[in-house]
Design a protein around this motif. Structure first.
Motif, mmCIF file in Angstrom:
data_model
loop_
_atom_site.group_PDB
_atom_site.id
_atom_site.type_symbol
_atom_site.label_atom_id
_atom_site.label_comp_id
_atom_site.label_asym_id
_atom_site.label_seq_id
_atom_site.Cartn_x
_atom_site.Cartn_y
_atom_site.Cartn_z
ATOM 1 N N TYR A 1 0.832 -1.212 0.000
ATOM 2 C CA TYR A 1 0.000 0.000 0.000
ATOM 3 C C TYR A 1 0.862 1.254 0.000
ATOM 4 C CZ TYR A 1 -4.513 -2.281 0.506
ATOM 5 O OH TYR A 1 -5.659 -3.006 0.269
ATOM 6 N N GLN A 2 1.918 1.249 0.749
ATOM 7 C CA GLN A 2 2.782 2.424 0.809
ATOM 8 C C GLN A 2 3.430 2.693 -0.549
ATOM 9 O OE1 GLN A 2 6.008 2.155 3.623
ATOM 10 N NE2 GLN A 2 6.421 4.342 3.548
ATOM 11 N N SER A 3 3.784 1.638 -1.273
ATOM 12 C CA SER A 3 4.478 1.765 -2.552
ATOM 13 C C SER A 3 3.550 1.791 -3.755
ATOM 14 C CB SER A 3 5.461 0.598 -2.715
ATOM 15 O OG SER A 3 6.332 0.538 -1.622
ATOM 16 N N GLY A 4 2.276 1.420 -3.541
ATOM 17 C CA GLY A 4 1.350 1.350 -4.665
ATOM 18 C C GLY A 4 1.631 0.177 -5.589
ATOM 19 N N GLN B 1 -1.749 3.412 -4.253
ATOM 20 C CA GLN B 1 -0.951 3.892 -3.124
ATOM 21 C C GLN B 1 -1.898 4.507 -2.097
ATOM 22 O OE1 GLN B 1 -0.129 6.973 -1.581
ATOM 23 N NE2 GLN B 1 1.403 5.957 -0.328
ATOM 24 N N ASP B 2 -1.732 4.094 -0.835
ATOM 25 C CA ASP B 2 -2.654 4.542 0.213
ATOM 26 C C ASP B 2 -1.972 4.421 1.566
ATOM 27 O OD1 ASP B 2 -4.735 4.851 2.105
ATOM 28 O OD2 ASP B 2 -6.205 4.040 0.698
ATOM 29 N N ASN B 3 -1.534 5.560 2.106
ATOM 30 C CA ASN B 3 -0.858 5.543 3.400
ATOM 31 C C ASN B 3 -1.794 5.171 4.548
ATOM 32 O OD1 ASN B 3 1.690 6.087 2.454
ATOM 33 N ND2 ASN B 3 1.636 8.275 2.929
ATOM 34 N N VAL B 4 -3.093 5.413 4.379
ATOM 35 C CA VAL B 4 -4.039 5.042 5.437
ATOM 36 C C VAL B 4 -4.017 3.528 5.632
ATOM 37 C CG1 VAL B 4 -6.483 4.963 6.093
ATOM 38 C CG2 VAL B 4 -5.500 7.088 5.173
ATOM 39 N N TYR B 5 -4.092 2.768 4.525
ATOM 40 C CA TYR B 5 -4.066 1.306 4.638
ATOM 41 C C TYR B 5 -2.673 0.799 5.020
ATOM 42 C CZ TYR B 5 -8.866 0.648 3.268
ATOM 43 O OH TYR B 5 -10.241 0.646 3.252
ATOM 44 N N ALA B 6 -1.638 1.472 4.550
ATOM 45 C CA ALA B 6 -0.281 1.098 4.960
ATOM 46 C C ALA B 6 -0.140 1.239 6.469
ATOM 47 C CB ALA B 6 0.746 1.968 4.238
ATOM 48 N N TYR B 7 -0.598 2.354 7.000
ATOM 49 C CA TYR B 7 -0.547 2.597 8.441
ATOM 50 C C TYR B 7 -1.415 1.577 9.189
ATOM 51 C CZ TYR B 7 -0.866 5.204 12.870
ATOM 52 O OH TYR B 7 -0.822 5.580 14.186
ATOM 53 N N MET B 8 -2.610 1.331 8.659
ATOM 54 C CA MET B 8 -3.535 0.403 9.310
ATOM 55 C C MET B 8 -2.886 -0.965 9.538
ATOM 56 S SD MET B 8 -7.041 -1.357 7.884
ATOM 57 C CE MET B 8 -6.154 -2.632 7.022
ATOM 58 N N TRP B 9 -2.253 -1.528 8.473
ATOM 59 C CA TRP B 9 -1.665 -2.860 8.605
ATOM 60 C C TRP B 9 -0.476 -2.854 9.563
ATOM 61 C CZ3 TRP B 9 -4.304 -6.907 8.021
ATOM 62 C CH2 TRP B 9 -5.325 -6.970 7.082
ATOM 63 N N ILE C 1 5.658 6.335 8.724
ATOM 64 C CA ILE C 1 4.568 6.665 7.800
ATOM 65 C C ILE C 1 3.692 7.775 8.384
ATOM 66 C CG2 ILE C 1 2.446 5.795 6.721
ATOM 67 C CD1 ILE C 1 3.830 3.120 6.373
ATOM 68 N N ALA C 2 3.492 7.742 9.683
ATOM 69 C CA ALA C 2 2.632 8.739 10.340
ATOM 70 C C ALA C 2 3.115 10.164 10.079
ATOM 71 C CB ALA C 2 2.554 8.469 11.835
ATOM 72 N N LYS C 3 4.414 10.339 9.892
ATOM 73 C CA LYS C 3 4.963 11.675 9.643
ATOM 74 C C LYS C 3 4.503 12.252 8.310
ATOM 75 C CE LYS C 3 8.987 10.814 12.517
ATOM 76 N NZ LYS C 3 10.422 10.551 12.569
ATOM 77 N N GLU C 4 4.028 11.378 7.422
ATOM 78 C CA GLU C 4 3.544 11.803 6.102
ATOM 79 C C GLU C 4 2.026 11.928 6.072
ATOM 80 O OE1 GLU C 4 5.003 9.004 3.215
ATOM 81 O OE2 GLU C 4 7.010 8.992 4.100
ATOM 82 N N MET C 5 1.369 11.765 7.216
ATOM 83 C CA MET C 5 -0.096 11.727 7.265
ATOM 84 C C MET C 5 -0.649 12.855 8.127
ATOM 85 S SD MET C 5 -0.447 7.590 7.788
ATOM 86 C CE MET C 5 -2.247 7.577 7.797
ATOM 87 N N THR C 6 -1.906 13.192 7.842
ATOM 88 C CA THR C 6 -2.598 14.178 8.671
ATOM 89 C C THR C 6 -3.169 13.469 9.896
ATOM 90 O OG1 THR C 6 -4.757 13.826 7.641
ATOM 91 C CG2 THR C 6 -3.279 15.454 6.594
ATOM 92 N N PRO C 7 -3.487 14.191 10.957
ATOM 93 C CA PRO C 7 -4.140 13.564 12.112
ATOM 94 C C PRO C 7 -5.447 12.858 11.737
ATOM 95 C CG PRO C 7 -3.304 15.717 12.725
ATOM 96 C CD PRO C 7 -3.127 15.599 11.224
ATOM 97 N N ALA C 8 -6.191 13.413 10.790
ATOM 98 C CA ALA C 8 -7.448 12.776 10.365
ATOM 99 C C ALA C 8 -7.178 11.443 9.671
ATOM 100 C CB ALA C 8 -8.229 13.709 9.439
ATOM 101 N N GLU C 9 -6.136 11.392 8.861
ATOM 102 C CA GLU C 9 -5.782 10.139 8.186
ATOM 103 C C GLU C 9 -5.343 9.082 9.197
ATOM 104 O OE1 GLU C 9 -4.171 11.582 3.810
ATOM 105 O OE2 GLU C 9 -2.838 11.790 5.561
ATOM 106 N N LEU D 1 -9.961 1.907 11.152
ATOM 107 C CA LEU D 1 -9.992 0.746 10.253
ATOM 108 C C LEU D 1 -9.302 -0.458 10.892
ATOM 109 C CD1 LEU D 1 -9.251 2.477 6.830
ATOM 110 C CD2 LEU D 1 -11.363 1.298 7.468
ATOM 111 N N ALA D 2 -8.201 -0.202 11.583
ATOM 112 C CA ALA D 2 -7.477 -1.297 12.242
ATOM 113 C C ALA D 2 -8.343 -1.936 13.315
ATOM 114 C CB ALA D 2 -6.173 -0.771 12.847
ATOM 115 N N ARG D 3 -9.035 -1.119 14.091
ATOM 116 C CA ARG D 3 -9.930 -1.671 15.138
ATOM 117 C C ARG D 3 -11.039 -2.505 14.514
ATOM 118 N NH1 ARG D 3 -9.067 3.450 17.198
ATOM 119 N NH2 ARG D 3 -11.061 4.221 16.417
ATOM 120 N N GLN D 4 -11.595 -2.029 13.409
ATOM 121 C CA GLN D 4 -12.664 -2.760 12.726
ATOM 122 C C GLN D 4 -12.137 -4.063 12.127
ATOM 123 O OE1 GLN D 4 -13.973 0.217 9.932
ATOM 124 N NE2 GLN D 4 -15.400 1.165 11.399
#
Length: 199
Positions: free
Chosen positions: A143-146, A151-159, A178-186, A193-196
């Motif tokens: 996910y991080q590399s697409g 490419q989706d940092n949210v799913y990369a972070y989730m896993w 990865i978190a350094k490249e993301m917004t607090p909302a992301e 998503l991880a909890r779900q």
């Protein structure tokens, strides 16, 4: 395993051989295992291959998985990635978590099968959903590399968050990067998503 009696590999080999020769897949697997490890017998990869093959041909996933390790490493048989991939596929299709990640790696690298990132993602996902931390990290990388997925940092972070919650310190470190490249909302979305995913 010596439960209820002293451990005696010689007697175990005798009884497993009798059962294995009558077609019992479990006994065939056990013989493959002890010859692979040299437990109470001389280590003999060729004999391990023989017994693992008989059990694998009957559909025993763990025997299929162990057999593909022998083909992948060239122990007891000529090294053959295509045959390893065949046995990984059969075990992975039965839900073997280790075969799933290993088959994902083969598709990721193009080892014994054509390189196919989408198929790698499929097998990583199946293994990751069963809690395999290495698969979770591999899936995050995809996910991080697409690779094979958008490419989706949210799913990369989730896993990585899921793997880190299981105590995987490497995943924790990667997640924080990865978190350094993301917004607090992301980040909040990824954690939800991880909890779900693990609920």
């Amino acid at each position: 395993n010596g439960l209820g009696a002293p451990q005696d590999y010689e007697t175990a080999v005798k009884w497993w051989t009798l059962s294995a020769e009558q077609g019992d897949a479990g006994a065939q697997f056990n013989l493959g295992f002890i010859y692979y490890n040299g437990d109470g017998v001389l280590q003999d990869y060729k004999t391990a291959v023989k017994w693992y093959t008989l059990a694998a041909e009957q559909g025993l996933a763990v025997a299929q998985h162990n057999l593909n390790l022998l083909y992948e490493s060239g122990r007891g048989v000529p090294q053959d990635d295509k045959t390893a991939a065949k046995w990984y596929t059969l075990a992975a299709e039965q839900g073997d978590v280790y075969a799933q990640i290993n088959l994902g790696l083969m598709y990721h690298k193009g080892q014994g099968v054509p390189k196919d990132y989408k198929t790698a993602v499929k097998w990583y996902t199946l293994s990751a959903e069963q809690g395999h931390a290495d698969a979770q990290r591999q899936l995050s990388w995809m996910y991080q590399s697409g690779l094979g997925v958008p490419q989706d940092n949210v799913y990369a972070y989730m896993w990585l968050h899921i793997a880190a919650a299981s105590g995987d310190t490497y995943a924790s470190t990667k997640r924080d990067i990865i978190a350094k490249e993301m917004t607090p909302a992301e980040i909040a979305k990824a954690e939800k998503l991880a909890r779900q995913c693990v609920a």
